[in-house]
Design an enzyme around this catalytic site. Structure first.
Site, short mmCIF file in Angstrom:
data_model
loop_
_atom_site.label_atom_id
_atom_site.label_comp_id
_atom_site.label_asym_id
_atom_site.label_seq_id
_atom_site.Cartn_x
_atom_site.Cartn_y
_atom_site.Cartn_z
N LEU A 15 21.85 -9.77 -38.10
CA LEU A 15 21.93 -8.75 -39.17
C LEU A 15 20.69 -8.77 -39.84
CD1 LEU A 15 24.10 -6.85 -40.75
CD2 LEU A 15 24.22 -8.65 -42.35
N VAL A 81 22.61 -25.28 -46.42
CA VAL A 81 23.25 -24.79 -47.43
C VAL A 81 24.26 -25.80 -48.15
CG1 VAL A 81 22.85 -22.32 -47.07
CG2 VAL A 81 24.87 -23.36 -46.12
N GLU A 215 33.04 0.00 -28.92
CA GLU A 215 31.47 -0.45 -28.85
C GLU A 215 31.23 -0.81 -27.58
OE1 GLU A 215 29.83 -2.40 -32.28
OE2 GLU A 215 31.63 -3.32 -32.48
N HIS A 239 36.10 -2.53 -41.95
CA HIS A 239 35.31 -0.94 -41.62
C HIS A 239 36.77 -0.02 -41.39
CE1 HIS A 239 31.58 -3.20 -41.62
NE2 HIS A 239 31.54 -3.25 -40.15
N LYS A 321 34.95 -4.47 -27.86
CA LYS A 321 33.62 -4.61 -27.50
C LYS A 321 33.23 -4.33 -25.77
CE LYS A 321 31.96 -6.51 -31.20
NZ LYS A 321 30.61 -5.74 -32.17
C1 BG6 Z 1 29.55 -5.10 -38.10
C2 BG6 Z 1 30.36 -6.09 -36.95
O1 BG6 Z 1 29.90 -5.45 -39.47
O2 BG6 Z 1 29.83 -3.85 -37.61
C3 BG6 Z 1 29.60 -5.84 -35.73
O3 BG6 Z 1 30.17 -7.20 -37.51
C4 BG6 Z 1 29.94 -4.36 -35.34
O4 BG6 Z 1 30.53 -6.78 -34.62
C5 BG6 Z 1 29.20 -3.72 -36.40
O5 BG6 Z 1 29.17 -4.07 -34.12
C6 BG6 Z 1 29.41 -1.97 -36.08
O6 BG6 Z 1 28.41 -1.16 -37.30
P1 BG6 Z 1 28.02 0.14 -36.76
O7 BG6 Z 1 27.53 0.56 -37.97
O8 BG6 Z 1 26.93 -0.15 -35.67
O9 BG6 Z 1 29.37 0.96 -36.25
#
Ligand code: BG6
Length: 462
Positions: A15, A81, A215, A239, A321
């Site tokens: 990230l 941590v 994805e 999300h 995925k």
């Molecule tokens: C992230 C997930 O929060 O969102 C990922 O951890 C995922 O696994 C990603 O691929 C998707 O986000 P975006 O913005 O690419 O649709």
């Protein structure tokens, strides 16, 4: 204006490499971030140079002056941590950076799995890296927690209690980057500022709602995170349920933060699981090197919203995925009209599609006359491409998010009651112990999906 020290936990993770550090770079390029310094931390032994080398391929045409500016103002420190002593070391580095670069605001970003949220919070508070501050205090100390916040309702609760015992809510940002997507911010606006939609937004006129987050990429072999979370925790809990909440919430008094969150929390408290299947793509176990992994990389769910507005309207959620297509889209399927034509009935019901990715578009499918014949119809689409009209940089979401956190604007943060309701839904799905079907890569998911789809739902399948 005070400068800001950004303290990033999980700096060597995907990230940070793909989104966060490029977003910080863009903010400096765009002159939105001036007085700034960085303290990067990660589990591994590394250095500022190798960290920036890893980020470089994620950015098109680097401005060397800005790149060097960032490198010069950065320190990397490997930390454990769970070891309280690490935070004293970090504290000394915080002071070194602040004295050298004259910053006094502190932004701590936890880009790590939620298992570490409580120990990091305790560590930084005990070492005075983050102090309890009153609202509007100057300088400020803010802390960001990446989603998913917890692994289930119980763990989320424990983390929240741990945080709330040491920090004020206005310092805490439980973020979901989907809430910073332009088109997602648009959902409530489209609904509530256009007279043609809101009167139809209920079970009298809507047949079903479908939310797809599909994805194409597999899980990286480096990802230790994904296998302990899976699709339901990784994207559905946050999300996808946030998208559902924005689509299904009642009208807020005003289209602003707290009012919207009240309504989102309320609708999430009425969601229940009806049916679903889970899947895992062929080759996943090899990708992550765990031959017995039972983690789902795919989920197709039917959810119900038990309130007056949505009784009887199924909400279908589908994510995975390694699928055929990269897309995030919300389809709102309206009911068919009574057939008044003598020759042919309308071929399709109206559908409003809100496409979040790859491009941000709205499309409304209507029935219109086929010019070649009398009394016959063809489906046509009225389309609007938001991302063509307003071009945003690829790291726009995280740029926006970081700016909002620095401004202390909490609309990018998810309130804890929303998170709790969402976990309640996910926990109830795991409790069903649904079978996990293996699916071939580059498909739409497991073959068993067909048994689960209701005929209506099949209409929008590719
Ligand atoms: C992230 C997930 O929060 O969102 C990922 O951890 C995922 O696994 C990603 O691929 C998707 O986000 P975006 O913005 O690419 O649709």
């Amino acid at each position: 204006m005070n400068g800001t020290l950004i303290i990033l936990f999980g700096a060597t993770g995907e990230l940070s490499r793909r989104k966060l550090i490029p977003a910080l770079y863009r903010l400096i390029v765009e002159k939105k971030l001036h007085k700034v310094a960085f303290l990067f931390t990660g589990r591994e032994q590394s250095s500022v140079e190798s960290l920036f080398d890893a980020v470089q391929p994620e950015i098109d045409s680097i401005d060397q002056e800005i790149w060097q500016f960032m490198i010069q103002r950065s320190i990397y420190c490997a930390v454990d941590v769970s070891n309280a002593e690490s935070y004293n070391v970090l504290y000394d580095l915080v002071i070194t950076q602040e004295q050298q670069w004259h910053t006094s605001n502190r932004l701590v970003y936890c880009a790590v799995a939620s298992d570490f949220f409580c120990s990091i919070t305790r560590g930084i508070v005990n070492a005075s890296i983050v102090e309890y501050k009153n609202i509007n205090s100057n300088p400020w100390h803010h802390i960001v927690y990446e989603k998913p916040f917890g692994k289930d309702k119980q763990s989320a609760h424990a983390i929240n209690t741990c945080i709330a015992s040491t920090l004020a809510e206005h310092q805490v940002f439980r973020i979901d980057h989907y809430l910073t997507k332009e088109i997602v911010n648009n959902i409530a606006l489209i609904r509530f500022t256009n007279c043609i939609f809101e009167p139809l937004w209920n079970n009298t006129y809507i047949d079903y709602v479908e939310i797809i987050l599909s994805e194409t990429l597999p899980i990286s072999s480096k990802s230790t995170y994904y296998d302990t979370y899976g699709a339901l925790r990784d994207v559905v809990q946050n999300h996808m349920l946030q998208l559902l909440a924005l689509i299904a919430m009642e009208a807020p008094i005003k289209l602003t933060g707290e009012y919207i969150r009240d309504k989102k929390a309320n609708v999430l408290s009425h969601v229940s699981f009806v049916d679903g299947i889970l899947g895992q793509y062929e080759g996943y176990r090899k990708d992550i090197n765990r031959p017995a992994s039972e983690t789902e990389t795919f989920a197709a769910l039917e959810l119900a919203i038990n309130n007056k507005r949505w009784a009887g309207v199924p909400f279908f959620l589908r994510t995975g995925k390694c699928l055929q297509k990269k897309e995030t889209v919300i389809n709102i399927m309206f009911k068919s009209v009574t057939c008044l034509l003598t020759k042919q009935c309308p071929p399709a019901a109206n559908m409003l599609s809100i496409r979040v990715a790859p491009d941000a578009t709205f499309s409304l499918t209507l029935n219109a006359k086929n010019p070649a014949e009398i009394d016959t119809l063809i489906p046509i689409a009225m389309e609007y491409c938001h991302s063509c009209r307003f071009i945003l940089s690829p790291s726009h979401e995280y740029e926006f998010l970081l700016q909002e956190v620095m401004r202390g604007e909490q609309s990018v943060s998810v309130r804890f009651d929303e998170i709790e309701h969402a976990w309640h839904i996910i926990d109830s799905i795991y409790a069903k112990k649904l079978p996990i079907y293996i699916y071939k890569q580059n498909t739409i998911g497991p073959a068993e999906l067909n048994q689960f789809y209701i005929p209506l739902y099949k209409k929008t399948l590719p």
